[in-house]
Design a protein around this motif. Structure first.
Motif, short mmCIF file in Angstrom:
data_model
loop_
_atom_site.label_atom_id
_atom_site.label_comp_id
_atom_site.label_asym_id
_atom_site.label_seq_id
_atom_site.Cartn_x
_atom_site.Cartn_y
_atom_site.Cartn_z
N LEU A 174 0.82 -1.20 0.00
CA LEU A 174 0.00 0.00 0.00
C LEU A 174 0.86 1.26 0.00
CD1 LEU A 174 -2.77 -0.87 2.62
CD2 LEU A 174 -3.01 -0.83 0.14
N GLY A 175 2.13 1.11 0.34
CA GLY A 175 3.01 2.26 0.45
C GLY A 175 3.05 3.10 -0.82
N ALA A 176 3.01 2.44 -1.98
CA ALA A 176 3.05 3.16 -3.24
C ALA A 176 1.83 4.07 -3.41
CB ALA A 176 3.14 2.17 -4.39
N CYS A 177 0.70 3.68 -2.76
CA CYS A 177 -0.52 4.46 -2.88
C CYS A 177 -0.65 5.51 -1.78
CB CYS A 177 -1.74 3.53 -2.82
SG CYS A 177 -1.69 2.15 -3.97
N MET A 178 0.27 5.49 -0.83
CA MET A 178 0.14 6.37 0.33
C MET A 178 1.33 7.31 0.49
SD MET A 178 -1.46 3.56 2.99
CE MET A 178 -1.95 4.77 4.21
N ARG A 179 1.93 7.66 -0.64
CA ARG A 179 3.12 8.52 -0.56
C ARG A 179 2.80 9.89 0.01
NH1 ARG A 179 6.28 7.15 -6.28
NH2 ARG A 179 6.84 5.00 -5.72
N ARG A 180 1.62 10.40 -0.29
CA ARG A 180 1.27 11.72 0.23
C ARG A 180 1.16 11.69 1.75
NH1 ARG A 180 -3.67 14.27 -3.07
NH2 ARG A 180 -3.22 15.94 -1.58
N LYS A 181 0.55 10.62 2.28
CA LYS A 181 0.46 10.50 3.73
C LYS A 181 1.84 10.30 4.35
CE LYS A 181 -4.27 8.88 4.36
NZ LYS A 181 -5.14 7.87 4.99
N ARG A 182 2.69 9.50 3.67
CA ARG A 182 4.05 9.30 4.17
C ARG A 182 4.80 10.63 4.21
NH1 ARG A 182 8.02 6.77 0.04
NH2 ARG A 182 7.78 8.93 -0.66
N ASP A 183 4.71 11.39 3.11
CA ASP A 183 5.41 12.67 3.04
C ASP A 183 4.88 13.65 4.09
OD1 ASP A 183 6.88 11.65 0.97
OD2 ASP A 183 5.72 12.65 -0.62
N ALA A 184 3.56 13.60 4.35
CA ALA A 184 2.98 14.48 5.37
C ALA A 184 3.50 14.12 6.75
CB ALA A 184 1.46 14.39 5.33
N ALA A 185 3.65 12.80 7.01
CA ALA A 185 4.17 12.36 8.30
C ALA A 185 5.64 12.78 8.47
CB ALA A 185 4.04 10.84 8.43
N ILE A 186 6.42 12.67 7.39
CA ILE A 186 7.82 13.08 7.45
C ILE A 186 7.91 14.60 7.66
CG2 ILE A 186 9.95 13.28 6.11
CD1 ILE A 186 9.22 10.61 4.78
N ASP A 187 7.05 15.36 6.99
CA ASP A 187 7.04 16.82 7.17
C ASP A 187 6.71 17.18 8.61
OD1 ASP A 187 7.67 17.20 4.53
OD2 ASP A 187 5.60 17.61 3.89
N LYS A 188 5.77 16.44 9.21
CA LYS A 188 5.40 16.72 10.61
C LYS A 188 6.59 16.45 11.54
CE LYS A 188 2.02 17.81 12.01
NZ LYS A 188 1.53 19.16 12.37
N GLU A 189 7.31 15.36 11.29
CA GLU A 189 8.50 15.09 12.10
C GLU A 189 9.53 16.19 11.93
OE1 GLU A 189 10.30 11.45 12.60
OE2 GLU A 189 8.45 10.32 12.88
N ASN A 190 9.72 16.65 10.70
CA ASN A 190 10.70 17.70 10.45
C ASN A 190 10.32 19.01 11.15
OD1 ASN A 190 12.38 16.05 8.91
ND2 ASN A 190 11.37 16.57 6.98
N GLU A 191 9.02 19.28 11.24
CA GLU A 191 8.58 20.46 11.99
C GLU A 191 8.96 20.35 13.46
OE1 GLU A 191 4.40 20.97 11.45
OE2 GLU A 191 4.53 21.10 9.26
N LEU A 192 8.78 19.16 14.02
CA LEU A 192 9.17 18.95 15.41
C LEU A 192 10.68 19.03 15.58
CD1 LEU A 192 6.77 16.02 16.41
CD2 LEU A 192 6.50 18.44 16.90
N PHE A 193 11.41 18.47 14.62
CA PHE A 193 12.87 18.55 14.66
C PHE A 193 13.32 20.01 14.70
CE2 PHE A 193 14.56 14.26 12.86
CZ PHE A 193 13.80 13.58 13.80
N ALA A 194 12.67 20.87 13.93
CA ALA A 194 13.07 22.27 13.87
C ALA A 194 12.89 22.95 15.23
CB ALA A 194 12.25 22.99 12.80
N ILE A 195 11.79 22.62 15.93
CA ILE A 195 11.57 23.19 17.26
C ILE A 195 12.63 22.69 18.24
CG2 ILE A 195 9.96 23.37 19.20
CD1 ILE A 195 7.69 22.99 17.17
N LEU A 196 12.87 21.38 18.23
CA LEU A 196 13.85 20.79 19.14
C LEU A 196 15.26 21.29 18.85
CD1 LEU A 196 12.52 17.11 19.17
CD2 LEU A 196 12.13 18.88 20.89
N LYS A 197 15.56 21.47 17.56
CA LYS A 197 16.87 21.97 17.15
C LYS A 197 17.11 23.37 17.71
CE LYS A 197 20.66 22.45 14.64
NZ LYS A 197 21.93 21.81 15.01
N LYS A 198 16.07 24.17 17.78
CA LYS A 198 16.18 25.53 18.33
C LYS A 198 16.66 25.48 19.78
CE LYS A 198 12.36 27.59 19.39
NZ LYS A 198 11.05 28.29 19.30
#
Length: 502
Positions: free
Chosen positions: A228-252
């Motif tokens: 199903l991963g091939a059909c859920m790339r948008r959800k995967r990318d959204a989850a990775i973006d959310k983690e990166n947002e948290l990383f940016a706060i923690l990095k600060k």
């Protein structure tokens, strides 16, 4: 002279019969060694049998039917569930740490989390991340600072409870209050400071962590059906973006620590990370930093949820057994007076209070199953063959209520912890935190927070059910991270004498 018997003299049916007998015995042994489990449907396996609520109760029914070791096929995930103390210890404490690895080839750990953090790393990087957490807890400077921060958080809660939060005395649901408190206790341990609930970083971190917790559960359909991963790339990318947002706060906050950190005597997790990174002169700093930031998220996901659930269960039992609550208050009053309860001064001088907390952890620990383990080579556990790279989950609940280990295990009896436990009971009493190399790395922090929070709370308040004509229920909900009591409402009544917790 005895006649010589040749091969031609053996009846023709003997050899085939012997071959068939040996083959059937071999097939029988192999079948006996295989892990049993319910039949499933094509492709989806046993998913319909576990769908809906009450997953922990359904597992108990499978155990009753198939024994202490059984398997469930959830899509393409075949998971082996291990019950029974001997089997659990064989998995978690076995030779060569065979089951100490995480199956980070699953879709979510691999494609979204990208094999980072305290939970989903293996090998040397995992050891480094774990060492940061354990070193911080054993540091005297960090221990004193963390205890001070916990007491400050408790005082903040007292102010809320004492200033008209329940004017009609209809009771309050402490879930949100405890959730915010334990989030801030972890924040103090990680950053050295608490958040005000009105701060934007508090909302961004707490909401973001709740979001990725829901997205990244092991029982996510994309783990069960990787195609199903091939059909859920948008959800995967959204989850990775959310983690990166948290990383940016923690990095600060990490950058701020790098500019002001006390390298000689770390007070929090970020200080310890900076100290160890500089001492080891890590050549792969970006990879290590990303693993560290993801480890902080893991601590929030598991640490805050588990500690909050444990405090909720503690209130349930203190309300359900008012005589126990009153005896704790009497012990605290006689030993502490009007001062704050601290671990340094009072940990060993409040034996009954300690026994109550241990009994609550035994009978209603939020942790009922381990996170997924896997094995680096095929193994035999409890007489069943577990192939290499299996998905394995161990039960943490049933040994704590096993009547072959405890007398009257379903009864709440703090007094059982006032006498010396036998060796088996001591091992089981610690089972809430897991066993072996993958046991909870924040155990000391959870113990300290549980003790300080509970002792100072009941030192200042009498806690009762909002409807004193009814008993507070012992029912629970399991949402895949911790076992929580079903929502309830309680009244916090200030009691005398009241001392400062500053």
């Amino acid at each position: 002279m005895a006649p010589h018997i040749g091969l031609n003299d053996v009846p023709g049916y003997i050899l085939p019969a012997l071959v068939i007998t040996v083959s059937l015995y071999w097939l029988w042994r192999r079948e006996m060694a295989r892990v049993p489990g319910p039949r499933g449907l094509p492709i989806i396996g046993n998913i319909p049998q576990v769908a809906g609520g009450g997953f922990d109760q359904k597992l108990q029914k499978f155990r009753d039917r198939y024994g202490n070791i059984f398997r469930l096929k959830l899509g393409e995930m075949t998971t082996v569930f291990v019950f029974g103390l001997k089997n659990i210890e064989e998995v978690l404490l076995g030779r060569d740490e065979n089951f100490a690895m995480r199956p980070n080839w699953l879709y979510i750990p691999d494609k979204v989390i990208q094999k980072k953090g305290l939970i989903w790393t293996n090998g040397d990087m995992w050891q480094k991340m774990r060492n940061i957490m354990t070193t911080t807890q054993t540091s005297p400077d960090s221990g004193q600072h963390t205890e001070k921060q916990i007491l400050a958080e408790v005082e903040h809660v007292f102010n809320i409870l004492s200033t008209g939060s329940d004017p009609e005395r209809n009771g309050i649901d402490p879930n949100e209050l405890f959730g915010a408190s334990t989030f801030n206790i972890l924040s103090s341990f990680i950053f050295g400071q608490r958040f005000d609930v009105t701060e934007s970083d508090y909302s961004l971190l707490r909401d973001g962590i709740a979001d990725i917790t829901e997205r990244n559960k092991s029982q996510n359909p994309v783990n069960m059906f990787p195609s199903l991963g091939a059909c859920m790339r948008r959800k995967r990318d959204a989850a990775i973006d959310k983690e990166n947002e948290l990383f940016a706060i923690l990095k600060k906050y990490l950058t701020s620590h790098e500019n002001s950190s006390n390298r000689e005597s770390p007070r929090d997790v970020m200080d310890t990370y900076i100290q160890q990174t500089e001492q080891e002169k890590d050549t792969d700093k970006p990879n290590r930093e990303n693993n560290f930031l993801r480890s902080i998220i893991d601590m929030y996901i598991y640490g805050s949820e588990m500690t909050s659930s444990l405090l909720l269960w503690t209130v349930v039992y203190l309300v359900r057994y008012p005589d126990v609550q009153q005896r704790c208050q009497q012990e605290i009053d006689s030993v502490v007076g009007d001062r704050a309860v601290t671990t340094a001064d009072n940990s060993d001088s409040l034996p009954y209070c300690r026994a109550v907390l241990r009994e609550i952890l035994r009978i209603s620990s939020p942790a009922i199953m381990t996170t997924l383990h896997t094995n680096t080579k095929s193994s035999v556990v409890g007489g069943h063959a577990i192939p290499e790279r299996s998905l394995v989950v161990c039960d943490l609940h049933n040994p704590r209520i096993d009547d072959t280990i405890w007398d009257n295990p379903l009864e709440f009896q703090p007094e059982r912890f006032l006498t010396k436990l036998n060796e088996e009971q001591e091992r089981v009493a610690s089972l809430s935190f897991g066993l072996g190399p993958r046991c909870c790395p924040a155990r000391k922090l959870v113990d300290t927070a549980h003790f300080l929070y509970t002792m100072n709370l009941i030192r200042h308040f009498r806690i009762s059910h909002h409807d004193e004509r009814a008993q507070i229920p012992l029912t629970s909900n399991y949402k895949g991270v911790s076992l929580k009591p079903t929502p309830f409402r309680v009244v916090f009544t200030p009691r005398q004498p009241q001392g400062s917790v500053s």
